[in-house]
Design an enzyme around this catalytic site. Sequence first.
Site, PDB file in Angstrom:
ATOM      1  N   SER A 180      -0.280 -10.306   2.313  1.00 32.45           N
ATOM      2  CA  SER A 180      -1.066 -10.917   1.119  1.00 32.45           C
ATOM      3  C   SER A 180      -1.614  -8.978  -0.034  1.00 32.45           C
ATOM      4  O   SER A 180      -1.772  -9.282   0.372  1.00 32.45           O
ATOM      5  CB  SER A 180      -1.053 -12.184   1.718  1.00 32.45           C
TER       6      SER A 180
ATOM      7  N   TYR B 128      -7.769 -17.749   2.829  1.00 33.15           N
ATOM      8  CA  TYR B 128      -6.825 -17.584   2.873  1.00 33.15           C
ATOM      9  C   TYR B 128      -6.976 -16.054   3.193  1.00 33.15           C
ATOM     10  O   TYR B 128      -6.204 -14.452   3.138  1.00 33.15           O
ATOM     11  CB  TYR B 128      -6.057 -18.032   2.262  1.00 33.15           C
TER      12      TYR B 128
ATOM     13  N   LYS C  17      -5.859 -12.553   5.382  1.00 26.19           N
ATOM     14  CA  LYS C  17      -4.868 -11.420   4.988  1.00 26.19           C
ATOM     15  C   LYS C  17      -5.280 -10.164   4.863  1.00 26.19           C
ATOM     16  O   LYS C  17      -4.557  -9.281   5.429  1.00 26.19           O
ATOM     17  CB  LYS C  17      -4.143 -11.900   3.743  1.00 26.19           C
TER      18      LYS C  17
END
Length: 692
Positions: A145, A158, A162
């Site tokens: 990401s 998150y 990533k």
Amino acid sequence: MAVDESSGGAEPRVAVVTGAGRGIGKAVAAELAARGFRIVLADVDGTAVHAAATELGARARAVTVDLRHPDAAAVLARAAVSEFGRLDVWVNNAGVLGDGPFADELPELSAHMVDVNLGAVLAGCRAAWTAMREHGGGHIVNVASACALKPLAGLATYSATKAAVLALSEALRREGRRATGPRVSAVLPYVVDTAAGRGLGPPLFRPLRPREVAVAVARVVQRPRARSVVPRRMGWVLAAAGLLPERVRDSVDDLLGVDALALDADTPRRTTYRDELAARAHEPPAAPHAGHIGQPQDAPPPRDLPQPPDESGQRPSPAVDERLAPAVDEEQGLLLAAAVDRLYPVRPGAELTAELLAATGPPLGSVSAARLDRRLHQAMVAPVRHLLEGGGRRWRPLLMASVIEALGQDGGRYGELMAACELMHTGSLLIDDIQDGAELRRGRPAGHLVHGTAPVITAGTAAYFSMDRAVRRALPADPALRTAVYEAYLGAVRAAHAGQALDLQGHHEEMAVALKSGDNAALLELLTLTHRLKSGAPVASLFLIGATVGGATSAQREALAALGSAVGTAYQITDDVADLTGVRNRGVLTKRRAEDLLNAKVTYPLAWAVALLPRQEMRALWTEVVAGLDEDSALRAAKRIEACGALDRCTREADRLLEEAWTAVAGLLPASPARERLEQLCSVTVQRHRIA
């Protein structure tokens, strides 16, 4: 054979794509397939991944797998190599996105993101690395990401996962370069218009379409590079921003509202995704199915039917549904699995062909005979095994075994009879799904969507005749007992077809009368009869067959047959209830919610709503149902039916039927652990949807 143009005319390359049931993963699978790859699509959502594979046609295979399980990635890699003979590209795409203030994030959700976003990628890289080195190299692409380069407030965990994926990718790339290992790349997309990304705050750039990310993945496969930011201009922006002093960078971020992306998310739009994510976070990872993925539609092994024997002839221990554990032991599970395999074996063979043909004739040459074996297996066995391997609790044969043992006899002697009863039920489900236009059964595409309508009609009907083969095997030297079993079984088949005929006709006429008078008694009476014929009679027959081979007295046979009828009827009533509340297996939807309402079918809860809802409201509801509901309106209608108390009335009626029938049986059977197991299994069968 199709040729992969990107491989210079060689044999088509093979790619595994995780998280391929929807969104980015589905788009990546489609893009690589369009470029000549054969694709193995993997996802925890069996329904979605099978549908995605079906769209891609013969080049695609689907595997339902939970990549959080430590063995799942290795099993997936072996399955891909077993199916296609090689593994060239592995795309680690599966991921989840939890958003919101870090202080509000539940520890379970944090752990779930780490398990999926990082743990599954580590396992995937390890499995792919091993397989690719054994076959001369390949390419691993990890979908990370842009948050790996620009961590955001509200996406703390998150962003961390990533960033770890990006670091892993770079480290493996360098290691592969030195050790002639696979190439490794990372693709870093901005916000994508998928379920995971929808509802996030105002973006700086237009949300990406899944295909834009898919094209980026395909490009790094074609022209390897360490990383690719999508869109490309965002990579330039992030690189330039990294050169700014921290204070200046923070001021620019505040001016642009960068952190509003997650902290100011549209909560109503994200509610469904957040709820699904929370549910997944509390589920333990399901064990993968080790083996070959020989059909486009694949699924995890049934929980209560052991896997087929491996090449050594050894069969793994069966996985038994914990909620039935007190009534089911390993021996019973193995007995049933072996009996099913004898009647409907995994592989074609001359013995199966001879039984299916039921006649002798001039012998065929070896080539023609082998071809006939394969054709009959594909036509008559494969559609049935497709449904059998989708799961199910197998409670019918287990009930028969419990009846025999409650009479003091050994149920293990009659495995084929138990298997034949389950095969009759399986055949009826295949036919039912065609008649109802069902798309889903046990979390998999319905049989006719996989094998075709006409072949499934043939295979489903042929399954009714399994009892003939079973009786010849189980009772070879007792003509009188065989006749009694035939009579009980054929009577049930006849009654079940009458019940199915009434069910297909529907009960709209009786509903109209009930709505006019406000009296639901006649409607409930006809619905009960339909359920007793369609579902009660087959269960009554297996109780009667069990009582007959178990040496029961006339009174015992009569009472046990009545108990079986009550169990089957009550089961169907609770199944009507489950249609409105939804049926899930390990979190995977196995039956679409409110399907009966969508089909304008009169069921027990709807019949009780006639007496419990105000008459005008009920008439309006029925008018909407007949006119046709969409899924949202069907769910609203289901809630109205539940709120009026109709589901409670249904469950009370199911409990009453079971209690009265058991009371009549209890005094006729000797007290024993086997009798207790029979009582418990009857109760669990009826109340299965009410067990937490």
